[in-house]
Design an enzyme around this catalytic site. Sequence first.
Site, PDB file in Angstrom:
ATOM      1  N   ASP A  85       0.857  -1.197   0.000  1.00  0.00           N
ATOM      2  CA  ASP A  85       0.000   0.000   0.000  1.00  0.00           C
ATOM      3  C   ASP A  85       0.883   1.233   0.000  1.00  0.00           C
ATOM      4  O   ASP A  85       2.001   1.213   0.513  1.00  0.00           O
ATOM      5  CB  ASP A  85      -0.937   0.001   1.222  1.00  0.00           C
ATOM      6  N   ASN A 102      -5.404  -4.538  -6.750  1.00  0.00           N
ATOM      7  CA  ASN A 102      -6.603  -3.868  -6.242  1.00  0.00           C
ATOM      8  C   ASN A 102      -6.435  -2.356  -6.071  1.00  0.00           C
ATOM      9  O   ASN A 102      -7.421  -1.621  -6.116  1.00  0.00           O
ATOM     10  CB  ASN A 102      -6.977  -4.517  -4.891  1.00  0.00           C
ATOM     11  N   TYR A 120     -11.548   7.523 -15.011  1.00  0.00           N
ATOM     12  CA  TYR A 120     -11.647   6.257 -14.259  1.00  0.00           C
ATOM     13  C   TYR A 120     -12.196   5.131 -15.141  1.00  0.00           C
ATOM     14  O   TYR A 120     -11.668   4.025 -15.158  1.00  0.00           O
ATOM     15  CB  TYR A 120     -12.537   6.501 -13.049  1.00  0.00           C
ATOM     16  N   LYS A 169     -10.310   1.639 -16.176  1.00  0.00           N
ATOM     17  CA  LYS A 169     -10.826   0.305 -15.835  1.00  0.00           C
ATOM     18  C   LYS A 169     -11.153  -0.508 -17.097  1.00  0.00           C
ATOM     19  O   LYS A 169     -11.007  -1.733 -17.103  1.00  0.00           O
ATOM     20  CB  LYS A 169     -12.052   0.425 -14.922  1.00  0.00           C
TER      21      LYS A 169
END
Length: 243
Positions: A34, A82, A146, A150
């Site tokens: 992260d 993710n 976005y 994706k």
Amino acid sequence: MKQSLAIVTGAGRGIGKAIAQRLKEDGFHLLIADLDAKAGAQAALELDARFVKCNVGEENSVVQLFKAADKTGLSIDVVVNNAGIIRDGVIWKLDSRDFDLVINVNLRGTWLMCREAAIRMRQQGFGHIINIASRAWLGNPGQTNYSASKAGVIGLTRALALELAGKGVSVNAVAPGLIDTPMTQNLPEQVRQKLINSQPGKNMGSAKDVAEAVAFLASEKNRFITGQVIHVDGGKSIGSLAF
Ligand code: NAI
């Protein structure tokens, strides 16, 4: 059981943390990555996982992450990409930096992670890569950057699935819809309510709902599914209104 390592990016909170938790229940050793060192270290403590601070949008940071994974001596069997961000706004109000940033983290970051995973998995002849896309890949107003990132992740998933199909490696995407996480909790309440009302079941999913789909794709049960997109979105991707 084989000593398998699962790497999960953006696992400091939200969907990534729930995925890490669920994979732990299935017996995987965990490496959490992260950008947020505090959240990542805390999640690692809670999940008895290793933690590496990593910016998936930076090539060297991703290379270092995999070097740390190699050092564990475990087999890198699962990689869940993710980490993702939003910078929403209608296109006429967006700065090109909002486009670059979102594409860099969501698409280029996933590509960099996939490349390091592919190098190792094709050599070991086994592995599952799961890319977290979004139902928004079908198109969402206010999310040109976005949605493009994706949709790109899904193209990448399909192409890489073909490249690795003969190597015992699956590559799939999970496309969540409206999920209750800090990302959506931070939206203005009016926007949040509008989104909930546009759901076929007028509901939100939980991070655990996404984690269950990922756990299946990452498991031994997944022998023959690759290059697919699993929507976890309460039916929103169907496109028609419910009764
Ligand atoms: P979140 O914002 O709650 O958590 C994202 C995590 O990723 C944070 O811990 C953050 O520090 C980390 N991160 C951000 N940029 C990073 C970078 N450059 N490198 C490494 N880590 C980074 O987000 P949430 O809701 O858990 O979303 C997770 C994924 O699911 C994202 O890819 C998002 O696009 C996707 N998604 C989420 C939906 C939702 O409704 N929450 C719907 C559809 C997709």
